[in-house]
Design a protein around this motif. Sequence first.
Motif, PDB file in Angstrom:
ATOM      1  N   TYR A  21       0.837  -1.200   0.000  1.00 34.80           N
ATOM      2  CA  TYR A  21       0.000   0.000   0.000  1.00 34.80           C
ATOM      3  C   TYR A  21       0.877   1.258   0.000  1.00 34.80           C
ATOM      4  N   ASP A  22       1.845   1.297   0.925  1.00 31.99           N
ATOM      5  CA  ASP A  22       2.712   2.476   1.032  1.00 31.99           C
ATOM      6  C   ASP A  22       3.561   2.666  -0.225  1.00 31.99           C
ATOM      7  N   GLY A  23       4.028   1.556  -0.801  1.00 32.22           N
ATOM      8  CA  GLY A  23       4.907   1.641  -1.962  1.00 32.22           C
ATOM      9  C   GLY A  23       4.197   1.532  -3.296  1.00 32.22           C
ATOM     10  N   CYS A  24       2.873   1.422  -3.269  1.00 30.95           N
ATOM     11  CA  CYS A  24       2.086   1.287  -4.509  1.00 30.95           C
ATOM     12  C   CYS A  24       2.589   0.137  -5.379  1.00 30.95           C
ATOM     13  N   SER A  25       2.754  -1.020  -4.752  1.00 32.18           N
ATOM     14  CA  SER A  25       3.220  -2.161  -5.533  1.00 32.18           C
ATOM     15  C   SER A  25       2.531  -3.439  -5.081  1.00 32.18           C
ATOM     16  N   ALA A  26       2.223  -4.265  -6.064  1.00 32.20           N
ATOM     17  CA  ALA A  26       1.634  -5.573  -5.804  1.00 32.20           C
ATOM     18  C   ALA A  26       2.668  -6.633  -6.165  1.00 32.20           C
ATOM     19  N   THR A  27       2.647  -7.730  -5.418  1.00 26.67           N
ATOM     20  CA  THR A  27       3.544  -8.835  -5.707  1.00 26.67           C
ATOM     21  C   THR A  27       2.773  -9.952  -6.389  1.00 26.67           C
ATOM     22  N   SER A  28       3.474 -10.941  -6.876  1.00 26.05           N
ATOM     23  CA  SER A  28       2.821 -12.057  -7.557  1.00 26.05           C
ATOM     24  C   SER A  28       1.948 -12.871  -6.608  1.00 26.05           C
ATOM     25  N   SER A  29       2.181 -12.762  -5.307  1.00 23.98           N
ATOM     26  CA  SER A  29       1.357 -13.504  -4.348  1.00 23.98           C
ATOM     27  C   SER A  29       0.103 -12.744  -3.917  1.00 23.98           C
TER      28      SER A  29
END
Length: 123
Positions: free
Chosen positions: A78-86
Amino acid sequence: MAMGRGSARVAMAALCLLVVVLQCEVTQAATYVVGDDNGWTSNIGGWEKGKTFKADDILVFNYQQGAHNVAVVNEEGYDGCSATSSDKVYTSGNDQITLVKGLNNFICSFHCGAGMKLQISAS
């Protein structure tokens, strides 16, 4: 006579069950449309203000399919605006997501930097 006592026991058990049922607090999950009539869009922050969310409430994310998505991320995502593959990513344009107790973090992995992210605390 034995039948009468048996019937009385059944009636008493039914009465006790009814009392228990009536004493229980009935809780139903609420459904919220994120962004109300505007839907899931940029600068969604603040939409959650004034609302009380609980675990098992449902958030409905309406958006143009293909233009946005909804990624359920941890606080770092949320803080870094990134989603991971999981991370679970929804793409239907009409996604219904059930809240869990605690912090629930949602981002659009395409437009998070433009404010398309939402953090909900559910009790």
